[in-house]
Design a protein around this motif. Structure first.
Motif, mmCIF file in Angstrom:
data_model
loop_
_atom_site.group_PDB
_atom_site.id
_atom_site.type_symbol
_atom_site.label_atom_id
_atom_site.label_comp_id
_atom_site.label_asym_id
_atom_site.label_seq_id
_atom_site.Cartn_x
_atom_site.Cartn_y
_atom_site.Cartn_z
ATOM 1 N N VAL A 10 0.678 -1.181 -0.096
ATOM 2 C CA VAL A 10 -0.014 -0.216 0.145
ATOM 3 C C VAL A 10 0.926 1.170 -0.090
ATOM 4 O O VAL A 10 0.531 2.273 -0.695
ATOM 5 C CB VAL A 10 -1.057 0.171 1.102
ATOM 6 N N THR A 14 0.679 3.796 -3.320
ATOM 7 C CA THR A 14 0.167 5.098 -3.071
ATOM 8 C C THR A 14 1.359 6.242 -3.437
ATOM 9 O O THR A 14 1.186 7.023 -4.127
ATOM 10 C CB THR A 14 -0.110 5.607 -1.413
ATOM 11 N N ALA A 36 -0.057 -5.418 -3.184
ATOM 12 C CA ALA A 36 -0.507 -5.902 -1.791
ATOM 13 C C ALA A 36 -0.781 -7.346 -1.529
ATOM 14 O O ALA A 36 -1.717 -7.665 -0.849
ATOM 15 C CB ALA A 36 -1.947 -4.815 -1.545
ATOM 16 N N SER A 40 0.609 -5.837 3.343
ATOM 17 C CA SER A 40 -0.952 -5.198 3.166
ATOM 18 C C SER A 40 -2.078 -6.127 2.904
ATOM 19 O O SER A 40 -2.992 -5.642 2.456
ATOM 20 C CB SER A 40 -0.693 -4.292 1.759
ATOM 21 N N TYR A 130 -13.652 0.022 -1.292
ATOM 22 C CA TYR A 130 -12.896 -1.022 -0.795
ATOM 23 C C TYR A 130 -13.374 -1.501 0.573
ATOM 24 O O TYR A 130 -12.765 -1.609 1.550
ATOM 25 C CB TYR A 130 -11.306 -0.381 -0.348
ATOM 26 N N CYS A 200 -7.488 -3.101 3.008
ATOM 27 C CA CYS A 200 -6.069 -2.485 2.364
ATOM 28 C C CYS A 200 -5.852 -3.180 1.013
ATOM 29 O O CYS A 200 -5.268 -2.245 0.321
ATOM 30 C CB CYS A 200 -5.198 -2.637 3.306
ATOM 31 N N PHE A 203 -8.321 -1.627 -1.573
ATOM 32 C CA PHE A 203 -7.901 -0.300 -1.893
ATOM 33 C C PHE A 203 -6.556 -0.376 -2.774
ATOM 34 O O PHE A 203 -6.467 0.711 -3.768
ATOM 35 C CB PHE A 203 -7.477 0.449 -0.730
ATOM 36 N N THR A 204 -5.590 -1.071 -2.231
ATOM 37 C CA THR A 204 -4.083 -0.939 -3.178
ATOM 38 C C THR A 204 -4.629 -1.474 -4.591
ATOM 39 O O THR A 204 -3.881 -1.071 -5.575
ATOM 40 C CB THR A 204 -3.178 -1.609 -2.492
ATOM 41 N N THR A 208 -3.851 0.599 -7.788
ATOM 42 C CA THR A 208 -2.860 0.356 -8.731
ATOM 43 C C THR A 208 -3.584 0.568 -10.231
ATOM 44 O O THR A 208 -2.702 0.959 -11.242
ATOM 45 C CB THR A 208 -2.696 -0.998 -8.804
ATOM 46 N N TRP A 385 -1.497 1.120 6.601
ATOM 47 C CA TRP A 385 -2.662 1.513 5.918
ATOM 48 C C TRP A 385 -2.937 2.794 6.592
ATOM 49 O O TRP A 385 -3.584 3.567 5.779
ATOM 50 C CB TRP A 385 -3.672 0.247 6.510
ATOM 51 N N ALA A 388 -0.444 5.345 4.850
ATOM 52 C CA ALA A 388 0.015 5.379 3.537
ATOM 53 C C ALA A 388 -0.249 6.639 2.614
ATOM 54 O O ALA A 388 0.586 6.993 1.835
ATOM 55 C CB ALA A 388 -0.630 3.999 2.638
ATOM 56 N N CYS A 389 -1.479 7.061 2.585
ATOM 57 C CA CYS A 389 -1.713 8.307 1.434
ATOM 58 C C CYS A 389 -0.852 9.507 2.144
ATOM 59 O O CYS A 389 -0.229 10.121 0.997
ATOM 60 C CB CYS A 389 -3.078 8.375 1.700
#
Length: 418
Positions: A10, A14, A36, A40, A130, A200, A203-204, A208, A385, A388-389
């Motif tokens: 993740v 990001t 991930a 992750s 997610y 997570c 989301f990843t 992607t 997680w 990450a952003c």
């Protein structure tokens, strides 16, 4: 500018997304067949900036001795007594002071709160799905002694402006109605209403695809062998397929980051603290959690992810291994089964372990290195997680030579000295 990101967890994905958004030509390299698929993949699912606290804290050494004696222990110590392990353990003990705790806590909360803001913006911009929920986190106390010990945590939350609720037993049940059917007793809880949950891995994967749409080249199933350099700068990354060259390089390989950068003369104090999780299908939604519950006794998080319950936690210091002892599964089943009995089919649950990249001060390593074109984005521990952003945006700003929105000069490897 060409940027190579090493790692597709993740944090790596990001980072790649924000770099591509900043206009860079980005290549991501990873040994796995997709994003991930390591740490992750099946983490606890909580996004909890308010609980961003260092593991190294005053009183932890004595608590650790108690935890090691428990049948369902939240801490398992089976270290290989090598220089890296012993050095990391002693460094962590050195951070168990009030002064170090305050410094490390401030750093962690700064990154975590910034990351919350970036995730909110990203979700609004991209409409990612997610299994996310925005219904807070409840830290549950089974004993009055645990409840009485929250004074310092409440003081910190109040000081940094994080909303919270101190709940009695009835209040905890209102927040998590499934607790009305709990087999074990409890006395109350501390709730952070702004915390979130989400898968997570999902989301990843979704991010992607958005990164690919921005032109990011993902080289999966391409094992990284070594970083090559000329003594002044990185000249390339040798992989199973070829030599990957770029103008800037970002190492986001979690627990495996120290092994890769050691040949460059960098001593990166990141240790693989092992965690476990089970994921069970929900069979009775009324008995299941509505968001995330943190079981203070077992240090286990119980999270609702769509039609599944994720139960994750524990900390095992045993080096680089992913074996799955049944005793660890029993602890996870004990926690969720006693608080949300009948909510999930535990017999059908999948069982997983992952290696969390933990620094001795619990703060991630985000920033440059003595090699001017090499950057690190690793060491997030249990909060990859959550952070990450924000970490990805910070790294994109640093690589691009832009001033970050938050202070970042105390996050790099330089804080550990030579």
């Amino acid at each position: 500018m060409k940027v190579a990101v090493l790692g597709s967890g993740v944090v790596g994905v990001t980072t790649a997304y924000y770099l591509a958004k900043a206009g860079h030509e980005v290549t991501v390299v990873d040994r796995q067949p997709g994003p991930a698929l390591e740490t992750s993949f099946a983490n606890a699912g909580e996004i909890s900036p308010g609980y961003a606290s260092p593991w190294a804290a005053p009183g932890i050494p004595m608590k650790a001795i108690k935890w090691l004696m428990m049948r369902h222990a939240p801490l398992i110590l089976r270290p290989a007594f090598d220089a890296d392990t012993l050095g990391w353990l002693f460094a962590m003990l050195g951070n168990c002071t009030q002064a170090r705790y305050a410094v490390n806590k401030a750093r962690m909360v700064r990154v975590a709160e910034y990351s919350r803001e970036r995730l909110i913006d990203l979700r609004a911009e991209l409409g990612l799905d997610y299994d996310q929920r925005m219904q807070g986190t409840l830290q549950l106390f089974r004993t009055q002694a645990q409840m009485d010990g929250i004074g310092k945590d409440v003081e910190v939350l109040r000081g940094i402006g994080v909303p919270f609720e101190v709940l009695d037993k009835a209040g905890a049940i209102r927040a998590e109605p499934g607790l009305a059917k709990a087999d074990d007793d409890f006395v109350g809880g501390l709730r952070l209403p702004l915390d979130e949950t989400g898968d997570c891995f999902k989301f990843t994967g979704a991010l992607t695809e958005r990164a690919r749409a921005l032109g990011v080249d993902f080289q999966f199933e391409n094992a990284i062998a070594a970083i090559e350099h000329d003594g002044r700068a990185v000249t390339g990354v040798r992989t199973a397929r070829s030599l990957v060259t770029a103008d800037r390089y970002v190492v986001a390989l979690g627990s495996f980051s120290p092994k890769l950068v050691r040949s460059l003369g960098l001593r990166l104090p990141v240790y693989p603290v092992k965690g476990y999780s089970i994921t069970a299908p929900i069979v009775d939604a009324d008995r299941a959690p509505v968001s995330t519950l943190l079981d203070e006794t077992y240090k286990v998080a119980i999270t609702r992810l769509g039609d599944r319950i994720r139960v994750g936690g524990m900390a095992e210091i045993s080096g680089y291994n992913n074996n799955l002892p049944l005793a660890r599964r029993a602890t996870l089943e004990r926690s969720v089964g006693s608080l949300f009995p009948g909510a999930g089919d535990l017999k059908a649950a999948s069982f997983w372990s992952g290696l969390r990249p933990m620094t001795p001060d619990s703060t991630p390593v985000i920033g440059g290195t003595p090699l001017p074109n090499l950057f690190l984005n690793t060491g997030h521990g249990t909060l990859g997680w959550t952070m990450a952003c924000g970490s990805g945006q910070l790294m994109a700003d640093l690589v691009s030579g832009r001033e970050p929105a938050i202070r970042a000069d105390d996050l790099s490897i330089a804080r550990y000295g030579r």
